[in-house]
Design an enzyme around this catalytic site. Structure first.
Site, mmCIF file in Angstrom:
data_model
loop_
_atom_site.group_PDB
_atom_site.id
_atom_site.type_symbol
_atom_site.label_atom_id
_atom_site.label_comp_id
_atom_site.label_asym_id
_atom_site.label_seq_id
_atom_site.Cartn_x
_atom_site.Cartn_y
_atom_site.Cartn_z
ATOM 1 N N THR A 187 0.891 -1.185 0.110
ATOM 2 C CA THR A 187 0.051 0.019 -0.133
ATOM 3 C C THR A 187 0.983 1.020 -0.164
ATOM 4 O O THR A 187 2.166 1.136 0.420
ATOM 5 C CB THR A 187 -0.815 0.024 1.248
ATOM 6 O OG1 THR A 187 -0.006 0.160 2.474
ATOM 7 C CG2 THR A 187 -1.798 -0.975 1.228
ATOM 8 N N GLU A 331 -5.869 -3.359 -1.089
ATOM 9 C CA GLU A 331 -6.377 -4.650 -0.059
ATOM 10 C C GLU A 331 -7.631 -5.293 -0.927
ATOM 11 O O GLU A 331 -7.962 -6.413 -0.327
ATOM 12 C CB GLU A 331 -6.879 -4.086 1.277
ATOM 13 C CG GLU A 331 -5.557 -3.626 2.001
ATOM 14 C CD GLU A 331 -5.368 -2.094 1.980
ATOM 15 O OE1 GLU A 331 -5.707 -1.568 1.013
ATOM 16 O OE2 GLU A 331 -4.642 -1.526 2.978
ATOM 17 N N LYS A 438 -13.627 18.102 10.900
ATOM 18 C CA LYS A 438 -14.546 17.807 12.080
ATOM 19 C C LYS A 438 -14.567 19.345 12.721
ATOM 20 O O LYS A 438 -13.982 19.702 13.311
ATOM 21 C CB LYS A 438 -14.099 16.945 13.153
ATOM 22 C CG LYS A 438 -14.017 15.769 12.486
ATOM 23 C CD LYS A 438 -13.524 14.529 13.529
ATOM 24 C CE LYS A 438 -13.368 13.128 12.989
ATOM 25 N NZ LYS A 438 -12.093 12.573 12.417
ATOM 26 N N TRP A 443 -19.300 16.740 10.944
ATOM 27 C CA TRP A 443 -18.342 16.400 9.615
ATOM 28 C C TRP A 443 -18.604 17.165 8.575
ATOM 29 O O TRP A 443 -19.790 17.364 8.135
ATOM 30 C CB TRP A 443 -18.453 14.966 9.481
ATOM 31 C CG TRP A 443 -17.928 14.213 10.574
ATOM 32 C CD1 TRP A 443 -17.579 14.633 11.724
ATOM 33 C CD2 TRP A 443 -17.697 12.806 10.620
ATOM 34 N NE1 TRP A 443 -17.003 13.714 12.661
ATOM 35 C CE2 TRP A 443 -17.094 12.505 11.726
ATOM 36 C CE3 TRP A 443 -17.611 11.769 9.645
ATOM 37 C CZ2 TRP A 443 -16.717 11.158 12.306
ATOM 38 C CZ3 TRP A 443 -17.326 10.542 9.910
ATOM 39 C CH2 TRP A 443 -16.739 10.277 11.204
HETATM 40 P P1 AMP Z 1 -4.997 2.699 -2.836
HETATM 41 O O1 AMP Z 1 -5.008 1.370 -2.003
HETATM 42 O O2 AMP Z 1 -3.821 3.479 -2.921
HETATM 43 O O3 AMP Z 1 -5.342 2.227 -4.083
HETATM 44 O O4 AMP Z 1 -5.894 3.610 -2.122
HETATM 45 C C1 AMP Z 1 -7.347 3.213 -1.644
HETATM 46 C C2 AMP Z 1 -7.915 4.219 -1.312
HETATM 47 O O5 AMP Z 1 -8.294 5.474 -2.310
HETATM 48 C C3 AMP Z 1 -9.502 4.024 -0.829
HETATM 49 O O6 AMP Z 1 -9.692 3.808 0.602
HETATM 50 C C4 AMP Z 1 -10.102 5.506 -0.821
HETATM 51 O O7 AMP Z 1 -9.887 6.319 0.068
HETATM 52 C C5 AMP Z 1 -9.464 6.132 -2.176
HETATM 53 N N1 AMP Z 1 -10.136 5.890 -3.314
HETATM 54 C C6 AMP Z 1 -10.122 4.932 -4.205
HETATM 55 N N2 AMP Z 1 -11.224 5.330 -5.200
HETATM 56 C C7 AMP Z 1 -11.985 6.205 -5.118
HETATM 57 C C8 AMP Z 1 -12.858 6.875 -5.446
HETATM 58 N N3 AMP Z 1 -13.503 6.553 -6.700
HETATM 59 N N4 AMP Z 1 -13.239 8.043 -4.610
HETATM 60 C C9 AMP Z 1 -12.750 8.437 -3.270
HETATM 61 N N5 AMP Z 1 -11.907 7.793 -2.989
HETATM 62 C C10 AMP Z 1 -11.319 6.681 -3.484
#
Ligand code: AMP
Length: 541
Positions: A187, A331, A438, A443
């Site tokens: 990640t 994940e 917040k 929120w």
């Molecule tokens: P990653 O594992 O780096 O791909 O990051 C995942 C995170 O990216 C998710 O838990 C979200 O917080 C954010 N994310 C992914 N797709 C979206 C989306 N379409 N809209 C808002 N947040 C997103």
């Protein structure tokens, strides 16, 4: 006693995808822009042969089932051969994000215990810096031919094309347990050390089936698909698997991801479908609009990784490009939801359908989701109640690689996102829980604020972050990068919010900056921004 089915038991294996593509779509093309500078073309048949040679080469190097093999590479045919060669022979293809800091890369290589690391020419200086800190790596393989090998290097290098040339391709993909590990991706980790998600053959093949479905990415053999999303960002959202699975032509853009280069490849190769994070489409849109261009064949794109601003959906729709908003995580392999209309939405006006399409969408079969309150109690699907989003399913992580902590809550994976779900099952992310503002115990969704700002004609990019406030604890600050040669004042921007969000959601101030820091996967780096503005004094304070 249970009566068992009488069908063949064939494991779901990654090698079966490339074998299928080579056998049934053998002459379909894979086109790659190479780090060497030229365009390379060959077919699925050629790709599978070279992937088999790669598997033989790995075995000759002593790589065994379960061993990790790292990559630091762009989207290209050699990277694809590694995807299939490594996983196909039973080893684990570990894609590493080259945009991370060298210290993080060394940490990841060592934590994964990569035996070999394959890398593109671009990353030679990076490798030379990192290699001394990775004592267990037995060899660094430069993904090119002898002519491109440096005359001398501080690191002992192997040459990719020589490894391939030494093999005859006479190799049968082994029968593996479908639950064996196939690939590994860490990640991006905004805090603490990055954590590894270890995918299996089974999870990858199931994810590929589901993501190709019509209401997900809708991939077909008639498509020409160009993943802009890098193969080091959650396996390019599974496209290196789902594209060969359906037999579509694959176009891999290499290191050139600017608007002009991507547009050129779209037109030249007749691309119909693409995928990437919003920041990439900002660059492409800017190029297309500034030069008054149109897309001849490009009709659909999935955008995700962070929230897609509604203004971007509108701009692409105006160019006849359907936007599929997608949401997922490393994940989750990564796809969780995609946003497409239902039959009942057919009669909706352009404006009303746009509202639906702005959401992150409905789950793919295989993913189950729920939202809960602070006590873990499930919240209603009314499109209003928002809470922590949890997921489960066969391509969702159970635990992190070489990490003893159990991340699950009663069998569900907490995503760290806050969301609503409407009665039709459309999920909408209101925020990442760490980014929510917040204000006086209530929120404010930073995404909603950013979406409004992004619709202003003078705004190129906008991030909304919380800043300390003596009375309200936190209040929103809007950080803005203006479009080149556009002018807008703080007052004009704040006025633009009136009537579009609740009055108390309107940011307390606007800070104009020349750029917003991005993470290694192209998302706005809010942690860094919050740090940059931690001593900022709001005019309302
Ligand atoms: P990653 O594992 O780096 O791909 O990051 C995942 C995170 O990216 C998710 O838990 C979200 O917080 C954010 N994310 C992914 N797709 C979206 C989306 N379409 N809209 C808002 N947040 C997103």
């Amino acid at each position: 006693m249970a009566l068992m089915g009488q069908m063949m038991s064939a494991p779901l294996l990654i090698s079966s995808i490339i074998r299928h593509a080579a056998r049934y779509y053998g002459s379909t093309e894979i086109v790659s822009r190479r780090t060497e500078g030229d365009l390379h073309r060959y077919t699925y048949r050629d790709c599978e042969l070279r992937a088999r040679k790669m598997a033989q080469a790995l075995a000759a190097l002593g790589v065994q089932q379960g061993d990790r093999v790292g990559t630091l590479a762009w989207n290209g045919y050699r990277h694809l051969e590694i995807y299939y060669g490594v996983s196909g022979m039973g080893a684990v293809c570990h894609t590493i994000n080259p945009r991370l800091f060298p210290e993080q890369i060394a940490y990841i290589v060592n934590h994964a215990d990569d035996g070999y690391v394959f890398f593109d020419l671009t990353f030679l200086p990076l490798v030379e810096g990192v290699a001394p800190h990775c004592p267990n790596v037995k060899g660094w393989v430069l993904m090119s031919d002898r002519a491109h090998m440096p005359a001398e290097s501080k690191v002992k290098l192997l040459c990719y094309e020589e490894l391939i040339d030494a093999q005859d391709g006479n190799y049968d993909w082994p029968d593996l347990d479908e639950n064996q590990a196939s690939s590994l991706c860490y990640t991006s980790g905004t805090t603490g050390n990055p954590k590894g998600a270890l995918y299996s053959h089974r999870s990858t093949v199931l994810h590929s089936y589901a993501s190709a479905l019509p209401d997900a990415l809708g991939c077909s053999a008639r498509d020409v698909i160009l993943p802009v999303v890098p193969m080091f960002h959650v396996n390019a959202w599974g496209l290196p698997y789902s594209v060969p699975l359906v037999g579509a032509k694959l176009v891999l853009p290499g290191p050139k991801l600017d608007g002009a280069s991507v547009y050129e490849l779209f037109e030249q190769e007749k691309v119909t479908f693409s995928a990437g994070v919003p920041t990439v489409w900002l660059g492409l849109l800017q190029h297309v609009q500034a030069n008054n261009l149109k897309f001849s064949t490009f009709r659909r794109t999935v955008i995700g990784g962070s929230a897609v601003p509604p203004a971007m959906i509108r701009a692409l729709r105006a160019l006849d490009v359907e936007v599929i908003h997608g949401w997922g995580m490393t994940e989750m392999s990564p796809l969780g939801t995609t946003c497409k209309l239902l039959a009942k939405h057919e009669e909706l006006s352009e404006e009303a359908s746009q509202k639906v399409l702005e959401k992150q969408g409905r789950v793919l079969f295989g993913v189950d989701m729920k939202i809960v309150d602070g006590d873990g109690k499930e919240l209603p699907w009314d499109g209003k109640a928002f809470g922590d989003l949890l997921v489960r399913g066969p391509w969702i992580i159970e635990r992190y690689f070489r990490n003893d902590t159990n991340p699950l809550v009663d069998g569900w994976f907490p995503t760290g996102d806050v969301a609503t779900i409407d009665p039709d099952g459309y999920m909408q992310i209101t925020d990442r829980s760490k980014d929510v503002i917040k204000s006086g115990g209530e929120w404010i969704s930073s995404i909603d604020i950013e979406n409004v700002a992004a619709a202003h004609p003078a705004v190129h990019m906008a991030a909304c972050i919380s800043v300390h406030h003596p009375k309200w604890d936190e209040r929103p600050l809007l950080v803005v990068v203006k479009k080149p040669s556009a002018e807008v004042t703080r007052e004009e921007l704040l006025k633009f919010f009136e009537g579009k969000v609740a009055k108390w959601w309107i940011p307390d101030d606007v800070a104009f900056v020349s750029e917003i820091p991005l993470t290694a996967t192209g998302k706005m780096q809010k942690l860094k921004l919050r740090d940059q503005f931690k001593d900022y004094r709001l005019p309302t304070a």
